[in-house]
Design an enzyme around this catalytic site. Structure first.
Site, mmCIF file in Angstrom:
data_model
loop_
_atom_site.group_PDB
_atom_site.id
_atom_site.type_symbol
_atom_site.label_atom_id
_atom_site.label_comp_id
_atom_site.label_asym_id
_atom_site.label_seq_id
_atom_site.Cartn_x
_atom_site.Cartn_y
_atom_site.Cartn_z
ATOM 1 N N GLU A 36 8.101 4.163 23.110
ATOM 2 C CA GLU A 36 9.063 5.255 23.160
ATOM 3 C C GLU A 36 9.892 5.348 21.878
ATOM 4 O OE1 GLU A 36 8.567 2.973 25.444
ATOM 5 O OE2 GLU A 36 8.480 3.865 27.448
ATOM 6 N N LEU A 37 10.274 4.186 21.342
ATOM 7 C CA LEU A 37 11.131 4.202 20.148
ATOM 8 C C LEU A 37 10.358 4.725 18.934
ATOM 9 C CD1 LEU A 37 13.906 3.609 18.965
ATOM 10 C CD2 LEU A 37 13.097 1.309 18.391
ATOM 11 N N LYS A 38 9.113 4.292 18.833
ATOM 12 C CA LYS A 38 8.266 4.799 17.736
ATOM 13 C C LYS A 38 8.243 6.321 17.761
ATOM 14 C CE LYS A 38 3.416 5.389 16.572
ATOM 15 N NZ LYS A 38 3.289 4.839 15.222
ATOM 16 N N ILE A 51 -12.714 1.536 -2.614
ATOM 17 C CA ILE A 51 -12.532 0.301 -1.843
ATOM 18 C C ILE A 51 -13.122 0.390 -0.438
ATOM 19 C CG2 ILE A 51 -10.774 -1.365 -1.061
ATOM 20 C CD1 ILE A 51 -11.202 -1.106 -4.137
ATOM 21 N N GLU A 95 -15.971 4.765 6.030
ATOM 22 C CA GLU A 95 -15.382 4.117 7.205
ATOM 23 C C GLU A 95 -14.788 5.062 8.260
ATOM 24 O OE1 GLU A 95 -12.748 0.870 5.996
ATOM 25 O OE2 GLU A 95 -14.033 0.366 4.304
ATOM 26 N N ARG A 120 5.636 1.565 12.794
ATOM 27 C CA ARG A 120 4.197 1.271 12.821
ATOM 28 C C ARG A 120 3.878 0.095 13.745
ATOM 29 N NH1 ARG A 120 -0.773 1.909 10.999
ATOM 30 N NH2 ARG A 120 -1.914 -0.039 10.719
ATOM 31 N N GLU A 147 -2.099 -14.257 3.988
ATOM 32 C CA GLU A 147 -1.211 -14.168 5.146
ATOM 33 C C GLU A 147 -1.194 -15.411 6.015
ATOM 34 O OE1 GLU A 147 -1.512 -10.605 7.365
ATOM 35 O OE2 GLU A 147 -1.414 -9.358 5.581
ATOM 36 N N HIS A 186 -12.423 -7.671 -1.569
ATOM 37 C CA HIS A 186 -11.245 -6.881 -1.939
ATOM 38 C C HIS A 186 -9.996 -7.580 -1.409
ATOM 39 C CE1 HIS A 186 -8.383 -3.661 -2.384
ATOM 40 N NE2 HIS A 186 -8.113 -3.725 -1.092
ATOM 41 N N HIS A 230 -0.794 4.089 -2.702
ATOM 42 C CA HIS A 230 0.247 4.178 -1.678
ATOM 43 C C HIS A 230 1.134 5.401 -1.856
ATOM 44 C CE1 HIS A 230 -1.074 -0.003 -1.959
ATOM 45 N NE2 HIS A 230 -0.943 0.017 -0.653
HETATM 46 N N1 GLN Z 1 -12.191 -1.434 3.072
HETATM 47 C C1 GLN Z 1 -10.856 -1.241 3.539
HETATM 48 C C2 GLN Z 1 -10.413 0.182 3.234
HETATM 49 O O1 GLN Z 1 -10.776 0.715 2.253
HETATM 50 C C3 GLN Z 1 -9.884 -2.206 2.908
HETATM 51 C C4 GLN Z 1 -8.509 -2.059 3.483
HETATM 52 C C5 GLN Z 1 -7.491 -3.025 2.963
HETATM 53 O O2 GLN Z 1 -7.616 -3.564 1.903
HETATM 54 N N2 GLN Z 1 -6.438 -3.247 3.668
HETATM 55 O O3 GLN Z 1 -9.670 0.787 3.987
HETATM 56 ZN ZN ZN Z 2 -6.526 -3.117 0.061
#
Ligand code: GLN
Ligand code: ZN
Length: 760
Positions: A23-25, A438, A491, A522, A612, A648, A701
């Site tokens: 709900e908050l999102k 990528i 993808e 998110r 991570e 990657h 980004h």
């Molecule tokens: N192959 C993924 C993409 O292009 C890699 C995503 C990522 O690096 N977080 O979305």
């Molecule tokens: Zn990436």
């Protein structure tokens, strides 16, 4: 204890706030879009707080965390509390808009406001906003938020315990800007603000306050004991204040524990899931403290072994009193198992989400107070679940285990880098400075509609496949048009780069409603990895081969690596992480072999989350990096030397994992570099990396389309560190968040920049 506060017996350190149905999102996003006003947003928030508190009390907690609600992030809330927002957002008039400007930037009064940075909260998948402290930053107390929430809780009759990020952790996580000294140097000054806060809370008759100091379990501080002593001796010495509870979590307290115990605070919280209770026995000062024992895992989804937890609690009798708690905030787990109708009853009986964990805490507190017999039924159910889980056939797949042993025994090694390079050159006629992307391309509304239609049964699997193929054809056409050298399928069929694989692998359960806040509005839905992992059938081959059938250029197959799959899942707790990683790696390895058999010459195994899972303490880091690298190599060493393996990595800050990146030994590594201006290349060289590399030449980004000159300049910068025959040209991450127009223009410029340098 030095104050008259009555010790509590059952609590949790914090709870989810995004809402059981997000709900908050939804409300926050509507507010950002101007579709609801502040009053409507505040009312959604107040309802969520009220419901959360009521359910915690009903479940049997006698102390309830308050001020753990947040419109975006608790670290940003703390920056507001202590008056430490940077000057660039102070011009935004409305306090809520100023808060959101700091979190996400935007245009306010015609001025563009750059947001604060965001980074990961310790070793979790939650991201916090990084406070900035410049040389002239000063602190001032702004307790409006907590006072409002306390007033609501009070009206509701809740035994409220306001929670704050503690001053040491706040400063340790802040970033010095504009040439300022390290933020931790401001601790005495900030402690004054916390002292003032304690006075304000005393005025409200608050009996307990919680300060979170998770930084004390890490290696981030040079002199934790000293910092603890100064700060908490000072705060503890105040005569008019609530009782102070310092909560620590995500690991074991070492030096900081005796230091903390020697200060006049009233309660210490320890994480007894990540750490052990042994260290406590060496600290006599604990005898006048309330020990808040985190025996229920706040960040994983397994049901607690009540019998074992009760035994642990019984060993804590040196403390003046013991309260049962979660190991950390349950922010990191979904709200409730009740929202998961599809879990089979066996798996369900092994799990506990947020609400179920609260019940476990309350049960254990009763058992501790009234004796084991008082919770005999609950213990019996917990024991039965543990026995059933141990015996479940899905937990061991002998074939998978045997295959891993024999592959590991014969060595997870490919031919030398040089041999691979020659073999690949023969197979793949690529120009110097090959251009590629990528993996993902824009998530168009057609993709979203197709996914929704499949879910609601409006279309069948065949129609879904047809629509995905149409997307793939569009993406191939786009890439040929702009002139890239190595293509991808885009993808479109992947909702998420981990969940997509989890849904197809044995040993995983993908939840329907298991949403967890990742940052701001998110949320993610981590799959549950509960058993041995096996791949019943190929997962990606049909999409990649379809894409390859449409073009003469090589199409790169796209897989997610074992470490990233683990990092973004809830992982089984009954075997070492490395064993689980190897099983996932085997499934990925089988997929690479199938792709190769289908004629695919280039395969990328993404490991964006390599950093991570890095442990918080340095003594644990090497062991982690060793198995992480080994798992990646297991996943990529099943193919011929002539098949080119890419990987990657992203999310900047490669620092401590740079050596491991070299050890992955991928033929080509694409790496986020645009924001750090190619600095990563020098670091890679220093780590002995000598394979090919594609440093991101522009930042995906942002919606900004980079110009040809700008990309050319990036490439020239990269060429200072990497010889031309080892350099690839690509953006710094996947393109799924961008629009098709942005992507088309940007890639045209990228191809043109590469051509200019080739021709020069
Ligand atoms: N192959 C993924 C993409 O292009 C890699 C995503 C990522 O690096 N977080 O979305
Ligand atoms: Zn990436």
């Amino acid at each position: 204890m030095s104050t008259t506060a009555v010790p509590f017996t059952a609590t949790i350190l914090g709870s989810p706030r995004i809402g059981p149905n997000r709900e908050l999102k939804r409300a926050v996003e509507k507010y950002w879009a101007g579709r609801i006003d502040r009053g409507q947003l505040e009312s959604v928030a107040a309802t969520l707080r009220r419901d959360t508190w009521a359910s915690l009390v009903a479940a049997g907690l006698d102390s309830v965390p308050v001020n753990t609600f947040s419109f975006y992030d608790q670290v940003l809330d703390t920056a507001v509390l202590v008056g430490a927002l940077p000057a660039r957002v102070r011009g935004v008039g409305d306090d809520l808009d100023r808060y959101f400007a700091a979190a996400r930037g935007g245009v306010y009064g015609g001025e563009e406001v750059v947001p604060l940075e965001m980074t990961k909260w310790f070793d979790t998948n939650y991201h916090y906003i990084v406070p900035e402290l410049g040389p002239d930053a000063s602190f001032s107390l702004n307790p409006d938020k907590v006072l409002k929430e306390l007033e609501e809780a009070c009206a509701q009759g809740i035994p409220a315990r306001p929670v704050f990020i503690g001053p040491i952790t706040f400063l340790a996580l802040s970033k010095a800007v504009g040439g300022a000294e390290a933020p931790i140097g401001r601790l005495a000054e900030l402690a004054d603000i916390y002292a003032e806060l304690l006075g304000v809370l005393a005025d409200q008759d608050v009996s307990w306050v919680q300060f979170d100091e998770p930084v004390l379990v890490t290696d981030m501080l040079d002199n934790p004991a000293e910092l603890v002593e100064h700060t908490y001796a000072r705060l503890g010495a105040l005569t008019r204040r609530p009782a102070i509870f310092v909560a620590t979590y995500f690991g074991e307290l070492t030096d900081a524990l005796p230091a903390l115990a020697q200060t006049p605070i009233e309660a210490i919280g320890v994480d007894l899931v990540a750490g052990s209770a042994d260290a406590l026995t060496a600290v006599p000062e604990i005898s006048d403290k309330l020990l808040v024992a985190g025996v229920v895992d706040g960040r994983n989804i397994w049901r607690t072994d009540l019998d074992g937890a009760l035994s642990t609690l019984a060993t804590l009798d040196r403390a003046n009193a013991v309260a049962v708690s979660t190991s950390c905030s349950t922010l990191h787990v979904p709200y409730t198992l009740e929202a998961e109708p599809d879990i089979d009853s066996a798996l369900r009986s092994w799990l506990a989400f947020g609400n179920e964990k609260v019940t476990e805490v309350a049960d254990l507190a009763r058992g501790l107070r009234d004796g084991r017999d008082a919770i005999a039924r609950e213990i019996e159910a917990s024991n039965a679940a543990i026995t059933a889980r141990k015996g479940d056939r899905r937990l061991t797949n002998a074939q998978v285990r045997n295959r891993i042993s024999s592959i590991v025994a014969s060595g997870v090694q490919r031919g030398s880098a040089e041999r691979r390079r020659v073999a690949q050159q023969d197979r793949l006629p690529l120009p110097v400075l090959p251009t590629t992307t990528i993996g993902s391309y824009p998530q168009t509304s057609d993709i979203r509609i197709a996914r929704a239609d499949l879910r609601t049964g409006k279309i069948d699997a065949a129609e879904y496949e047809r629509r995905m193929n149409a997307e793939i054809a569009d993406v191939i056409e786009l890439q040929e048009r702009v002139g890239l050298d190595v293509l991808v399928h885009g993808e479109p069929e992947r909702n998420d780069m981990v969940q997509y694989f989890a849904e197809q692998l044995d040993g995983f359960f993908a939840t329907q409603n298991g949403w967890v806040q990742s940052y701001g509005s998110r949320c993610v839905r981590p799959p549950i990895l509960y058993g041995d992992v096996a791949r019943p059938e190929p997962m990606t081959v049909r999409w990649i081969t379809y894409a390859q059938s449409l073009t003469d250029k090589p199409v790169k197959g796209m897989l997610t690596g074992p470490v990233t799959i683990l990092a973004w899942s809830f992982v089984r707790d009954d075997q070492p992480l490395a064993d689980t990683a190897f099983q996932v790696a085997l499934a990925i390895r089988d997929e690479t072999v199938d792709l190769q058999s289908a004629g695919i010459a280039i395969i990328q195994v993404d490991e964006p989350a390599l950093r991570e899972l890095l442990p918080l303490r340095s003594e644990d880091k090497d062991a982690y990096l060793r198995w992480a690298v080994e798992a990646f190599r297991l996943s990529t060493s099943g193919v011929a030397d002539s098949t080119q393996i890419h990987t990657h990595l992203c999310y900047s800050e490669f620092g401590e994992v740079i050596g491991a990146i070299a050890d992955l030994d991928a033929d080509v590594t694409s790496i986020e570099a645009a924001r750090s201006h190619m600095e990563v290349l020098g670091d890679l060289n220093a780590a002995g990396f000598s394979n090919s590399v594609g440093p991101g030449v522009y930042d995906i980004h942002s919606p900004r389309v980079p110009g040809v000159e700008e990309i050319e300049a990036s490439l020239r910068e990269a060429l200072k560190a990497v010889p031309v025959e080892r350099l690839w040209v690509n953006p710094d991450c996947g393109l799924k968040t961008r629009t098709t127009d942005e992507v088309t223009e940007s890639l045209k410029h990228l191809v043109a920049a590469a051509a200019k340098i080739r021709d020069a």
